[in-house]
Design an enzyme around this catalytic site. Structure first.
Site, PDB file in Angstrom:
ATOM      1  N   ASP A   1       1.234   3.711   2.385  1.00 44.30           N
ATOM      2  CA  ASP A   1       2.014   3.941   3.616  1.00 44.30           C
ATOM      3  C   ASP A   1       3.055   2.850   3.839  1.00 44.30           C
ATOM      4  OD1 ASP A   1       0.444   6.115   4.023  1.00 44.30           O
ATOM      5  OD2 ASP A   1      -0.465   5.427   5.897  1.00 44.30           O
TER       6      ASP A   1
ATOM      7  N   ARG B   1      -0.811 -10.162   0.973  1.00 45.03           N
ATOM      8  CA  ARG B   1      -1.705 -11.313   0.832  1.00 45.03           C
ATOM      9  C   ARG B   1      -1.518 -11.890  -0.561  1.00 45.03           C
ATOM     10  NH1 ARG B   1      -7.647  -8.449   0.304  1.00 45.03           N
ATOM     11  NH2 ARG B   1      -6.925  -6.606  -0.817  1.00 45.03           N
TER      12      ARG B   1
ATOM     13  N   LYS C   1     -12.683   0.758  12.206  1.00 44.40           N
ATOM     14  CA  LYS C   1     -11.441   1.338  12.739  1.00 44.40           C
ATOM     15  C   LYS C   1     -11.606   1.716  14.215  1.00 44.40           C
ATOM     16  CE  LYS C   1      -8.169   1.646   9.497  1.00 44.40           C
ATOM     17  NZ  LYS C   1      -6.800   1.122   9.661  1.00 44.40           N
TER      18      LYS C   1
ATOM     19  N   LEU D   1      -0.603  -1.828   9.095  1.00 46.85           N
ATOM     20  CA  LEU D   1      -1.111  -0.828   8.142  1.00 46.85           C
ATOM     21  C   LEU D   1      -2.123  -1.422   7.172  1.00 46.85           C
ATOM     22  CD1 LEU D   1       2.228   1.023   7.222  1.00 46.85           C
ATOM     23  CD2 LEU D   1       0.770   1.303   9.217  1.00 46.85           C
TER      24      LEU D   1
ATOM     25  N   ALA E   1      -5.487  -2.870   5.619  1.00 53.50           N
ATOM     26  CA  ALA E   1      -6.918  -2.632   5.867  1.00 53.50           C
ATOM     27  C   ALA E   1      -7.648  -2.621   4.535  1.00 53.50           C
ATOM     28  CB  ALA E   1      -7.124  -1.273   6.543  1.00 53.50           C
ATOM     29  N   GLN E   2      -8.963  -2.820   4.581  1.00 56.45           N
ATOM     30  CA  GLN E   2      -9.799  -2.397   3.466  1.00 56.45           C
ATOM     31  C   GLN E   2      -9.951  -0.906   3.764  1.00 56.45           C
ATOM     32  OE1 GLN E   2     -11.667  -0.808   1.164  1.00 56.45           O
ATOM     33  NE2 GLN E   2     -13.456  -1.072   2.471  1.00 56.45           N
ATOM     34  N   SER E   3      -9.183  -0.074   3.060  1.00 55.14           N
ATOM     35  CA  SER E   3      -8.993   1.315   3.499  1.00 55.14           C
ATOM     36  C   SER E   3      -9.871   2.324   2.760  1.00 55.14           C
ATOM     37  CB  SER E   3      -7.526   1.702   3.304  1.00 55.14           C
ATOM     38  OG  SER E   3      -7.257   1.852   1.923  1.00 55.14           O
TER      39      SER E   3
ATOM     40  N   GLY F   1       0.836  -1.202   0.000  1.00 52.11           N
ATOM     41  CA  GLY F   1       0.000   0.000   0.000  1.00 52.11           C
ATOM     42  C   GLY F   1       0.871   1.253   0.000  1.00 52.11           C
TER      43      GLY F   1
ATOM     44  N   THR G   1      -7.338   6.418  12.474  1.00 52.60           N
ATOM     45  CA  THR G   1      -7.680   7.369  11.415  1.00 52.60           C
ATOM     46  C   THR G   1      -8.566   8.505  11.901  1.00 52.60           C
ATOM     47  OG1 THR G   1      -9.091   7.567   9.448  1.00 52.60           O
ATOM     48  CG2 THR G   1      -9.489   5.676  10.802  1.00 52.60           C
TER      49      THR G   1
HETATM   50  P1  NAP Z   1      -3.709   1.299   1.114  1.00 50.76           P
HETATM   51  O1  NAP Z   1      -2.782   1.921   0.124  1.00 50.76           O
HETATM   52  O2  NAP Z   1      -5.098   0.971   0.697  1.00 50.76           O
HETATM   53  O3  NAP Z   1      -2.996  -0.050   1.643  1.00 50.76           O
HETATM   54  C1  NAP Z   1      -3.698  -1.003   2.373  1.00 50.76           C
HETATM   55  C2  NAP Z   1      -2.972  -2.330   2.224  1.00 50.76           C
HETATM   56  O4  NAP Z   1      -3.689  -3.320   2.974  1.00 50.76           O
HETATM   57  C3  NAP Z   1      -2.889  -2.857   0.792  1.00 50.76           C
HETATM   58  O5  NAP Z   1      -1.544  -3.159   0.522  1.00 50.76           O
HETATM   59  C4  NAP Z   1      -3.743  -4.125   0.814  1.00 50.76           C
HETATM   60  O6  NAP Z   1      -3.222  -5.162   0.035  1.00 50.76           O
HETATM   61  C5  NAP Z   1      -3.610  -4.536   2.273  1.00 50.76           C
HETATM   62  N1  NAP Z   1      -4.698  -5.448   2.651  1.00 50.76           N
HETATM   63  C6  NAP Z   1      -6.032  -5.306   2.430  1.00 50.76           C
HETATM   64  N2  NAP Z   1      -6.696  -6.360   2.926  1.00 50.76           N
HETATM   65  C7  NAP Z   1      -5.777  -7.192   3.475  1.00 50.76           C
HETATM   66  C8  NAP Z   1      -5.849  -8.439   4.129  1.00 50.76           C
HETATM   67  N3  NAP Z   1      -7.006  -9.075   4.317  1.00 50.76           N
HETATM   68  N4  NAP Z   1      -4.700  -9.004   4.583  1.00 50.76           N
HETATM   69  C9  NAP Z   1      -3.512  -8.410   4.363  1.00 50.76           C
HETATM   70  N5  NAP Z   1      -3.374  -7.230   3.735  1.00 50.76           N
HETATM   71  C10 NAP Z   1      -4.496  -6.629   3.297  1.00 50.76           C
HETATM   72  O7  NAP Z   1      -3.815   2.181   2.427  1.00 50.76           O
HETATM   73  P2  NAP Z   1      -2.864   3.371   2.954  1.00 50.76           P
HETATM   74  O8  NAP Z   1      -3.411   4.652   2.456  1.00 50.76           O
HETATM   75  O9  NAP Z   1      -1.448   3.002   2.725  1.00 50.76           O
HETATM   76  O10 NAP Z   1      -3.210   3.326   4.518  1.00 50.76           O
HETATM   77  C11 NAP Z   1      -2.479   2.494   5.406  1.00 50.76           C
HETATM   78  C12 NAP Z   1      -3.325   2.286   6.657  1.00 50.76           C
HETATM   79  O11 NAP Z   1      -3.583   3.538   7.283  1.00 50.76           O
HETATM   80  C13 NAP Z   1      -4.699   1.673   6.410  1.00 50.76           C
HETATM   81  O12 NAP Z   1      -5.004   0.868   7.524  1.00 50.76           O
HETATM   82  C14 NAP Z   1      -5.632   2.868   6.361  1.00 50.76           C
HETATM   83  O13 NAP Z   1      -6.932   2.478   6.714  1.00 50.76           O
HETATM   84  C15 NAP Z   1      -4.983   3.759   7.403  1.00 50.76           C
HETATM   85  N6  NAP Z   1      -5.144   5.210   7.229  1.00 50.76           N
HETATM   86  C16 NAP Z   1      -4.867   5.797   6.034  1.00 50.76           C
HETATM   87  C17 NAP Z   1      -4.962   7.186   5.921  1.00 50.76           C
HETATM   88  C18 NAP Z   1      -4.659   7.880   4.620  1.00 50.76           C
HETATM   89  O14 NAP Z   1      -5.072   9.030   4.461  1.00 50.76           O
HETATM   90  N7  NAP Z   1      -3.936   7.247   3.719  1.00 50.76           N
HETATM   91  C19 NAP Z   1      -5.331   7.958   7.035  1.00 50.76           C
HETATM   92  C20 NAP Z   1      -5.565   7.311   8.241  1.00 50.76           C
HETATM   93  C21 NAP Z   1      -5.457   5.936   8.338  1.00 50.76           C
HETATM   94  P3  NAP Z   1      -3.578  -5.360  -1.518  1.00 50.76           P
HETATM   95  O15 NAP Z   1      -2.517  -4.553  -2.201  1.00 50.76           O
HETATM   96  O16 NAP Z   1      -3.443  -6.824  -1.700  1.00 50.76           O
HETATM   97  O17 NAP Z   1      -4.975  -4.843  -1.725  1.00 50.76           O
HETATM   98  O1  G4F Z   2     -10.217  10.366  -1.028  1.00 51.99           O
HETATM   99  P1  G4F Z   2     -11.330   9.827  -0.240  1.00 51.99           P
HETATM  100  O2  G4F Z   2     -11.941   8.565  -0.725  1.00 51.99           O
HETATM  101  O3  G4F Z   2     -10.794   9.697   1.249  1.00 51.99           O
HETATM  102  P2  G4F Z   2     -11.522   9.581   2.666  1.00 51.99           P
HETATM  103  O4  G4F Z   2     -12.916   9.107   2.522  1.00 51.99           O
HETATM  104  O5  G4F Z   2     -11.322  10.880   3.370  1.00 51.99           O
HETATM  105  O6  G4F Z   2     -10.679   8.429   3.364  1.00 51.99           O
HETATM  106  C1  G4F Z   2      -9.252   8.440   3.359  1.00 51.99           C
HETATM  107  O7  G4F Z   2      -8.791   9.149   4.487  1.00 51.99           O
HETATM  108  C2  G4F Z   2      -9.121   8.551   5.759  1.00 51.99           C
HETATM  109  C3  G4F Z   2      -8.558   9.472   6.842  1.00 51.99           C
HETATM  110  O8  G4F Z   2      -9.456  10.511   7.086  1.00 51.99           O
HETATM  111  C4  G4F Z   2      -8.523   7.174   5.822  1.00 51.99           C
HETATM  112  F1  G4F Z   2      -8.787   6.592   7.038  1.00 51.99           F
HETATM  113  C5  G4F Z   2      -9.085   6.322   4.694  1.00 51.99           C
HETATM  114  O9  G4F Z   2      -8.443   5.037   4.730  1.00 51.99           O
HETATM  115  C6  G4F Z   2      -8.759   6.997   3.363  1.00 51.99           C
HETATM  116  O10 G4F Z   2      -7.382   6.983   3.175  1.00 51.99           O
HETATM  117  O11 G4F Z   2     -12.505  10.913  -0.134  1.00 51.99           O
HETATM  118  C7  G4F Z   2     -12.270  12.201   0.350  1.00 51.99           C
HETATM  119  C8  G4F Z   2     -13.494  13.082   0.096  1.00 51.99           C
HETATM  120  C9  G4F Z   2     -14.816  12.473   0.583  1.00 51.99           C
HETATM  121  O12 G4F Z   2     -15.558  13.490   1.205  1.00 51.99           O
HETATM  122  C10 G4F Z   2     -15.513  12.038  -0.696  1.00 51.99           C
HETATM  123  O13 G4F Z   2     -16.944  12.049  -0.625  1.00 51.99           O
HETATM  124  O14 G4F Z   2     -13.649  13.267  -1.319  1.00 51.99           O
HETATM  125  C11 G4F Z   2     -15.003  13.111  -1.652  1.00 51.99           C
HETATM  126  N1  G4F Z   2     -15.119  12.730  -3.075  1.00 51.99           N
HETATM  127  C12 G4F Z   2     -15.762  13.449  -4.025  1.00 51.99           C
HETATM  128  N2  G4F Z   2     -15.698  12.816  -5.201  1.00 51.99           N
HETATM  129  C13 G4F Z   2     -14.663  11.599  -3.630  1.00 51.99           C
HETATM  130  C14 G4F Z   2     -15.031  11.656  -4.982  1.00 51.99           C
HETATM  131  N3  G4F Z   2     -13.947  10.565  -3.115  1.00 51.99           N
HETATM  132  C15 G4F Z   2     -13.590   9.564  -3.958  1.00 51.99           C
HETATM  133  N4  G4F Z   2     -12.860   8.543  -3.468  1.00 51.99           N
HETATM  134  N5  G4F Z   2     -13.945   9.572  -5.288  1.00 51.99           N
HETATM  135  C16 G4F Z   2     -14.659  10.584  -5.845  1.00 51.99           C
HETATM  136  O15 G4F Z   2     -14.969  10.569  -7.034  1.00 51.99           O
END
Ligand code: NAP
Ligand code: G4F
Length: 323
Positions: free
Chosen positions: A16, A36, A154, A81, A83-85, A14, A126
């Site tokens: 992060d 996985r 979460k 890290l 998750a189904q994120s 992913g 998060t």
């Molecule tokens: P990401 O790019 O979606 O990465 C998530 C990773 O989890 C992917 O590599 C995915 O693997 C793996 N995964 C999903 N299901 C799994 C399973 N059943 N077993 C093992 N691995 C699995 O997410 P990210 O943005 O790097 O975020 C990292 C973490 O921080 C997540 O937990 C997310 O919810 C949390 N978070 C993210 C943000 C943000 O803004 N980015 C903010 C707060 C918290 P595949 O490649 O196989 O799908």
């Molecule tokens: O980019 P988003 O899908 O991120 P969201 O929902 O904020 O979640 C991300 O940040 C979280 C931390 O706050 C993490 F925990 C989570 O794992 C993930 O990384 O959407 C951001 C905003 C939302 O309000 C959404 O409704 O953008 C708005 N949006 C508008 N048009 C859209 C779209 N989001 C997506 N994904 N796609 C659109 O076309």
């Protein structure tokens, strides 16, 4: 000879996971990444790490596989890290999201207990925990109000991490990270969808981007800055939870303004279509965090401002498409 520190990272492929691996290698860790199984390998973010880290197969829905990953890496630090994120997807697959994103953390904690060695555990919490924010900006003491199956899952992971810290005296920390992005962000998240869409429009490969709600606001930081905060939390003597954010919130419209300006377009109306398919059953209107505890206790501050983040993402997508 000093032994290297060993770190086990779930979600290695992913955004992060790959940035954290880069940081830990720089710090001379031995890094083990959990991925996985999939029919086609998904190492776009980690191809540059092949040969430098050890990939292990494990799944957050399979506790024994996590136990084996612990046995095969014998880590000092575990970063959970995976998750189904994707928040939007969590309404389509709420059970799977709860299983992986919520119970997955429990399975890793139980595997660590079974493994029996003392180590440090990081849980990726998060800002979605705050959902309908009851205090703006949100800090560690702000009550939670999640607004999606993802946020609720979460919340469980966050509390079970804290509960195991208190029940079994484990070194467990949760980083409550606000949105953070990078050139490696998945294409379905709004920032990357926009940077990629703008790049395609500027190169004549597309004529519009379809989006949902343009009025929500997020506190957007840069992922490489945020993985450093994860590491700092794990270097503390006592485990504690921290908010990591920039303190500034911008709307999707403002993101579009900056992204289109990067390619010389000042009025993007004709290039953006609103599509109800991308609207959510319940929206998080605004997220903004107060990182003063992290600044005081970890010495952490964000280094990348909003405009730099957006323009780096657009430039990277243009280069990627040209290649
Ligand atoms: P990401 O790019 O979606 O990465 C998530 C990773 O989890 C992917 O590599 C995915 O693997 C793996 N995964 C999903 N299901 C799994 C399973 N059943 N077993 C093992 N691995 C699995 O997410 P990210 O943005 O790097 O975020 C990292 C973490 O921080 C997540 O937990 C997310 O919810 C949390 N978070 C993210 C943000 C943000 O803004 N980015 C903010 C707060 C918290 P595949 O490649 O196989 O799908
Ligand atoms: O980019 P988003 O899908 O991120 P969201 O929902 O904020 O979640 C991300 O940040 C979280 C931390 O706050 C993490 F925990 C989570 O794992 C993930 O990384 O959407 C951001 C905003 C939302 O309000 C959404 O409704 O953008 C708005 N949006 C508008 N048009 C859209 C779209 N989001 C997506 N994904 N796609 C659109 O076309």
């Amino acid at each position: 000879m000093k032994t290297k520190k060993r770190a086990l990272i779930t979600g290695i492929n992913g955004m992060d996971g790959s940035h954290l691996a880069d940081l830990l290698i720089e710090k001379d860790y031995e890094v083990f990444g959990v991925e996985r199984r999939s029919s086609v390998k998904n190492r776009k973010n980690t191809s540059h790490l092949e040969g430098k880290i050890t990939f292990l197969t494990g799944d957050l829905t399979d506790q024994n596989s996590l136990f084996r990953c612990l046995k095969n890496s014998n880590p000092h630090e575990v970063y959970n890290l995976a998750a189904q994120s994707f928040v939007g997807e969590s309404w389509n697959t709420p059970e799977q999201t709860s299983d992986v994103t919520g119970l997955g953390a429990l399975r890793m904690l139980e595997a660590i207990r079974e493994y029996g060695r003392r180590l440090k555990f990081y849980q990726a919490s998060t800002s979605e925990l705050y959902g309908r924010m009851v205090e703006n900006p949100a800090k560690e003491t702000t009550p939670f109000y999640p607004r999606s199956p993802y946020g609720v899952a979460k919340l469980y992971a966050h509390w079970i991490t804290k509960n195991y810290r208190e029940s079994y005296d484990m070194f467990n920390v949760s980083g409550i990270l606000f949105n953070h992005e990078s050139e490696r962000r998945g294409l379905e998240f709004v920032t990357r969808k926009i940077s990629n869409g703008v790049a395609k429009i500027s190169l004549g490969l597309s004529d519009h981007i379809s989006l949902g709600n343009l009025d929500s606001k997020r506190d957007w930081g840069y992922a490489p800055d945020y993985v450093e905060a994860m590491w700092l939390m794990m270097q503390q003597d006592n485990p504690d939870d921290f908010v990591i954010a920039t303190g500034e919130a911008y709307s999707i419209r403002e993101f579009l303004d900056v992204a289109f300006e990067c390619v010389g377009i000042n009025n993007w109306n004709q290039y953006v279509r609103q599509d109800p398919r991308f609207m959510r059953p319940a929206e998080v209107d605004v997220l903004r965090g107060d990182y003063s505890k992290a600044k005081k206790e970890l010495g952490w501050e964000p280094r990348t401002d909003f405009k730099t983040l957006v323009s780096n993402m657009v430039k990277s997508d243009i280069n990627f498409l040209k290649e």
